[in-house]
Write a protein that holds these residues in place. Structure first.
Motif, PDB file in Angstrom:
ATOM      1  N   PHE A   1       0.857  -1.183   0.000  1.00 33.75           N
ATOM      2  CA  PHE A   1       0.000   0.000   0.000  1.00 33.75           C
ATOM      3  C   PHE A   1       0.890   1.228   0.000  1.00 33.75           C
ATOM      4  N   HIS A   2       0.913   1.917  -1.115  1.00 34.60           N
ATOM      5  CA  HIS A   2       1.693   3.144  -1.283  1.00 34.60           C
ATOM      6  C   HIS A   2       0.775   4.301  -0.880  1.00 34.60           C
ATOM      7  N   TRP A   3       1.146   4.978   0.197  1.00 34.19           N
ATOM      8  CA  TRP A   3       0.292   5.999   0.802  1.00 34.19           C
ATOM      9  C   TRP A   3       0.844   7.365   0.427  1.00 34.19           C
ATOM     10  N   HIS A   4       0.178   8.044  -0.493  1.00 37.51           N
ATOM     11  CA  HIS A   4       0.636   9.350  -0.976  1.00 37.51           C
ATOM     12  C   HIS A   4       0.164  10.416   0.004  1.00 37.51           C
ATOM     13  N   LEU A   5       0.967  10.630   1.029  1.00 37.58           N
ATOM     14  CA  LEU A   5       0.586  11.468   2.166  1.00 37.58           C
ATOM     15  C   LEU A   5       0.852  12.952   1.943  1.00 37.58           C
ATOM     16  N   VAL A   6       1.738  13.265   1.035  1.00 40.07           N
ATOM     17  CA  VAL A   6       2.235  14.630   0.915  1.00 40.07           C
ATOM     18  C   VAL A   6       2.248  15.034  -0.552  1.00 40.07           C
ATOM     19  N   ASP A   7       1.711  16.209  -0.833  1.00 32.62           N
ATOM     20  CA  ASP A   7       1.794  16.780  -2.170  1.00 32.62           C
ATOM     21  C   ASP A   7       1.596  18.283  -2.035  1.00 32.62           C
ATOM     22  N   GLY A   8       1.530  18.958  -3.164  1.00 30.90           N
ATOM     23  CA  GLY A   8       1.399  20.402  -3.119  1.00 30.90           C
ATOM     24  C   GLY A   8       0.117  20.881  -2.483  1.00 30.90           C
ATOM     25  N   ILE A   9      -0.929  20.049  -2.499  1.00 26.64           N
ATOM     26  CA  ILE A   9      -2.259  20.508  -2.107  1.00 26.64           C
ATOM     27  C   ILE A   9      -2.567  20.256  -0.635  1.00 26.64           C
ATOM     28  N   GLY A  10      -1.816  19.382   0.005  1.00 26.82           N
ATOM     29  CA  GLY A  10      -2.115  19.135   1.411  1.00 26.82           C
ATOM     30  C   GLY A  10      -1.075  18.247   2.060  1.00 26.82           C
ATOM     31  N   TRP A  11      -0.725  18.566   3.288  1.00 30.11           N
ATOM     32  CA  TRP A  11       0.243  17.789   4.079  1.00 30.11           C
ATOM     33  C   TRP A  11      -0.548  16.980   5.094  1.00 30.11           C
ATOM     34  N   ARG A  12      -0.403  15.660   5.100  1.00 31.47           N
ATOM     35  CA  ARG A  12      -1.321  14.802   5.854  1.00 31.47           C
ATOM     36  C   ARG A  12      -0.691  14.011   7.002  1.00 31.47           C
ATOM     37  N   ILE A  13       0.530  14.290   7.390  1.00 32.05           N
ATOM     38  CA  ILE A  13       1.195  13.496   8.414  1.00 32.05           C
ATOM     39  C   ILE A  13       1.770  14.400   9.498  1.00 32.05           C
ATOM     40  N   GLN A  14       1.502  14.063  10.733  1.00 35.24           N
ATOM     41  CA  GLN A  14       1.987  14.839  11.875  1.00 35.24           C
ATOM     42  C   GLN A  14       3.510  14.777  11.954  1.00 35.24           C
ATOM     43  N   ILE A  15       4.139  15.943  12.041  1.00 35.13           N
ATOM     44  CA  ILE A  15       5.588  16.046  12.231  1.00 35.13           C
ATOM     45  C   ILE A  15       5.817  16.978  13.421  1.00 35.13           C
ATOM     46  N   ASP A  16       6.337  16.432  14.498  1.00 33.98           N
ATOM     47  CA  ASP A  16       6.471  17.207  15.729  1.00 33.98           C
ATOM     48  C   ASP A  16       7.428  18.383  15.573  1.00 33.98           C
ATOM     49  N   ALA A  17       8.495  18.193  14.797  1.00 26.95           N
ATOM     50  CA  ALA A  17       9.504  19.253  14.661  1.00 26.95           C
ATOM     51  C   ALA A  17       8.963  20.458  13.901  1.00 26.95           C
ATOM     52  N   TYR A  18       7.934  20.239  13.096  1.00 27.57           N
ATOM     53  CA  TYR A  18       7.389  21.327  12.271  1.00 27.57           C
ATOM     54  C   TYR A  18       5.864  21.321  12.360  1.00 27.57           C
ATOM     55  N   PRO A  19       5.321  21.834  13.449  1.00 30.91           N
ATOM     56  CA  PRO A  19       3.871  21.753  13.675  1.00 30.91           C
ATOM     57  C   PRO A  19       3.028  22.503  12.643  1.00 30.91           C
ATOM     58  N   GLU A  20       3.612  23.529  11.992  1.00 28.71           N
ATOM     59  CA  GLU A  20       2.826  24.284  11.015  1.00 28.71           C
ATOM     60  C   GLU A  20       2.417  23.424   9.816  1.00 28.71           C
ATOM     61  N   LEU A  21       3.137  22.319   9.587  1.00 29.48           N
ATOM     62  CA  LEU A  21       2.790  21.449   8.456  1.00 29.48           C
ATOM     63  C   LEU A  21       1.365  20.928   8.569  1.00 29.48           C
ATOM     64  N   THR A  22       0.941  20.668   9.803  1.00 28.69           N
ATOM     65  CA  THR A  22      -0.434  20.203   9.990  1.00 28.69           C
ATOM     66  C   THR A  22      -1.347  21.284  10.550  1.00 28.69           C
TER      67      THR A  22
END
Length: 761
Positions: free
Chosen positions: A188-209
């Motif tokens: 299962f290839h999960w396309h989590l990130v693209d130009g239109i939306g960031w879908r994965i929690q990243i603690d170091a960079y909270p603005e991503l979500t």
């Protein structure tokens, strides 16, 4: 002689005792590599037990088996570690060597599934479930004696689902995993990130979500048009969502229980507008809207390395997908930092700079004990030594990579892009791109002939890709996956010697029932009637042929515009007609209509003498089939790439139709197209239709001003002129092109008019 006769009797007795029983088509998909039926049956009863070892894997599979039996037959079995008869035995065996292989045997002793791995036992369990479903055909858990020996052809049997364009809740993603599991898919290839939306929690960079996962909803705009990040609590309407780390761990564990590896995709260096609008310091100065990381800024690499460090902790499988496709490099060529990087590293082209970027990230990914995989653009400028290529722009990139000694996953747009339409009906739901029908997927072979014999082992397998520009819901995702996933699963699992397209088509009858029983939404495109029309010069009759893609089930039709029923005319041979007919046809399965209807009015004006005189020539790239296209009884559908549209760029559609003879007419119609979201084609501003008996004196029967509509979705506008019956030998039609696209249009420049099929009666 007496002994000889006795021997003959014994031989015949053995022959008839081994005669194959009459087997119900149980529709195992993908087709096992060996399946042999014997005479006799075994019935699962409440006294049957499930035999397993004491492993957590088999405890879990036995629980799934009991859930299946309870749901379908209201039976729940005791689970034991004691080997015995009248059992469903799930056993590990060193006799079976291949990864994923299994042996399933049904005999008087019971059911036995053996494999070297728990994954293989799980696949055997999937085949057992198919032998016992659907309820419409198998109401009791009774199995014919059978021996199945099976092994997958390819190690990579994948499906990618994009959740960046349109976010899917975690429960919806789990249902996608269930669909993959029932087809024995394992990636299962999960396309989590693209130009239109960031879908994965990243603690170091909270603005991503906080922001990158949300976008402002703009009236009459597609998600990628004028993209602007927002926040969930913005006072304007917003759309989006993301997965917490706990949700991702939950999904990865859920997939692992079904022996499916999850491959995350973190896009770089392009397709990153969502991330770079949150952290613009990592883009090139002057190219802030490009969505491309600055390759001359060491901070870009530190940013991505910190993200990857968190991502790899969530995904245990060895691969990390970096995208790498469709990178707009113009900003790099204008950026002082990027130019300095190229000078320092001795790079001459932007492609070499991209290769530098990918190679640098590959070294870091390798340090995290992961393998980099990317779309075939990562070949440009030079491929990292350990990289794996996913070939999507055809198979050429995969051929190049494999012959160079790199592992490859074949995923060409044709036929593996499942966001493309799978049917030609105008009633198909929104899709993107071309046309990939069911049987084209079945014919997919991931190993092209151009790959050297000693390099073929580098082809790991294949993958379907489902991009979601047009797909917002799980219901629509299911439609685009099914039944095409059944064809892909057989293309990737079954050895080519065992593949049988006709038998696969036969199995679909059971497979459709199985999907209905499980409540899945699936496309019936392969069952929808299609047509072809020919003209007999001798009899001056038209011949209308009907079929569907899989050439199964009956087609019933009417010629008066009424909806066909189970008592309507049955199609058995081409329909001959010499007068206009208003056809509606449906495919019927089990006495009920299935698929989309075919609804067309077939005119009879076309003849050898009919001639279309064009004041303005049509564009050769959009000829519609040439000078006879407007009368060839081939109706274009609501897609700009349909070859039946005839196109005029910045010019009016202005024609005179010479019918070749005078006929009594009272009706003329023709179709125009518009699709603002994807093309420069717009409806004409005005339509004028005139008729004449002699080609000199014309009477206007229609003069209609068409109001401009900003609707983004595709439109087919049928223009109809009704008038009193009169003698007609010539028809003049003018459709005025607006010339230039309006200011509000997403594109700039020349407007097009697309026209198709003039019908008269």
């Amino acid at each position: 002689m007496k002994n000889l006769n006795l021997l003959l009797v014994l031989i015949l007795a053995v022959f008839f005792s081994c005669e194959k029983p009459e087997i119900v088509n149980t529709g195992i998909i993908p087709q096992p590599n060996s399946i042999k039926y014997q005479k006799g049956q075994f019935k699962v009863t409440s006294k049957t037990v499930i035999v397993i070892d004491n492993s957590e894997d088999l405890k879990r599979i036995s629980n799934q088996l009991n859930t299946f039996l309870k749901t379908n037959f209201n039976i729940e079995l005791e689970v034991t570690t004691e080997v015995q008869e009248n059992a469903i035995s799930l056993l590990k065996s060193n006799e079976i060597k291949e990864e994923g292989a299994y042996n399933l045997t049904v005999s008087k002793k019971g059911i036995e599934i053996k494999a070297a791995t728990y994954q293989g036992i799980f696949y055997g369990f999937q085949s057992l479930k198919q032998l016992l479903t659907p309820k419409t055909k198998i109401s009791k858990p009774i199995l014919n004696f059978v021996e199945i020996n099976d092994v997958p052809r390819f190690r990579w049997r994948g499906t990618m689902v994009d959740v960046s364009r349109h976010f899917q809740p975690i429960d919806s993603v789990k249902k996608v995993i269930d669909i993959l599991a029932m087809h024995k898919m394992n990636k299962f290839h999960w396309h989590l990130v693209d130009g239109i939306g960031w879908r994965i929690q990243i603690d170091a960079y909270p603005e991503l979500t906080n922001k990158g996962a949300w976008r402002k909803v703009k009236e009459n705009k597609k998600p990628w048009e004028d993209f602007e990040i927002s926040s969930q609590n913005d006072e304007d309407e917003v759309y989006g969502g993301f997965y917490t780390k706990d949700e991702i761990k939950e999904l990865v564990a859920y997939a692992a229980e079904r022996y499916i590896d999850v491959i995350p995709e973190i896009e770089m260096p392009g397709h990153s507008e969502a991330a770079l609008q949150c952290y613009p310091e990592f883009t090139c100065i002057g190219a802030e809207s490009s969505g491309v990381y600055c390759a001359g800024n060491d901070g870009s690499f530190e940013f991505l390395q910190n993200i990857i460090s968190e991502v790899v902790e969530l995904f245990p499988y060895k691969y990390l997908h970096i995208g790498g496709d469709e990178v707009g490099k113009e900003g790099w060529l204008q950026c002082k930092k990027c130019q300095k990087r190229m000078q320092t590293e001795g790079l001459e082209t932007a492609e070499e700079l991209q290769s530098y970027f990918v190679k640098r990230m590959e070294v870091f990914i390798d340090s995290k004990n992961k393998k980099l995989i990317g779309w075939d653009e990562i070949l440009e400028g030079g491929l990292p030594e350990r990289a794996t290529v996913m070939s999507w722009r055809g198979v050429e990139g995969g051929i190049e990579a494999a012959n160079a000694g790199h592992d490859v996953v074949m995923s060409p747009g044709f036929p593996c892009y499942f966001d493309h339409s799978q049917g030609k009906s105008e009633f198909e739901p929104p899709s993107w791109g071309g046309y990939n029908n069911l049987l084209s997927v079945y014919d997919f072979n991931p190993i092209p002939e151009e790959i050297s014999e000693d390099k073929k082992h580098h082809i790991l397998g294949g993958q379907a890709n489902l991009w979601t520009e047009q797909i917002k819901t799980l219901h629509h995702i299911e439609y685009m996956l099914l039944p095409r996933l059944s064809a892909l699963s057989e293309a990737l699992w079954t050895n080519s010697e065992q593949k049988d397209k006709e038998y696969f088509i036969d199995k679909l009858d059971v497979y459709f029932d199985r999907l209905v029983a499980q409540g899945y939404n699936f496309a019936e495109s392969a069952l929808s009637p299609e047509y072809d029309v020919t003209y007999n010069k001798d009899t001056k009759e038209f011949n209308l042929s009907l079929k569907n893609e899989i050439d199964r089930y009956e087609i019933r039709y009417t010629l008066d515009g009424s909806t066909p029923t189970n008592n309507s005319m049955l199609y058995t041979k081409p329909i001959n007609y010499s007068k206009p007919i208003n056809l509606i046809a449906f495919c019927f399965r089990n006495g009920e209509p299935i698929g989309y209807p075919l609804q067309k009015m077939f005119s009879t004006s076309f003849s050898d003498q009919c001639k279309v005189i064009y004041k303005n020539a049509y564009n050769e790239g959009y000829s519609g089939g040439g000078d006879k296209a407007l009368f060839n009884s081939k109706f274009a559908i609501s897609r700009g790439d349909d070859p039946n549209w005839q196109g005029f760029q910045q010019q009016d559609f202005d024609v005179i139709v010479e019918l070749g003879s005078v006929s009594e007419l009272s009706y003329i119609s023709l179709n125009f197209f518009q699709h603002i979201a994807a093309t420069s084609v717009m409806l004409p501003t005005e339509i004028i239709v005139e008729i004449s008996k002699d080609g000199k004196n014309y009477t206007t029967v229609l003069n209609e001003i068409l109001p401009t509509t900003k609707k983004r979705d595709p439109i087919i506008k049928k223009i109809e002129a009704n008038f009193e019956k009169q003698q007609v030998g010539f028809i003049k039609i003018i459709a005025k092109n607006r010339g230039v696209l309006p200011e509000w249009h997403i594109r700039k420049g020349a407007a097009w008019v697309f026209v198709d099929e003039i019908s008269v009666k």
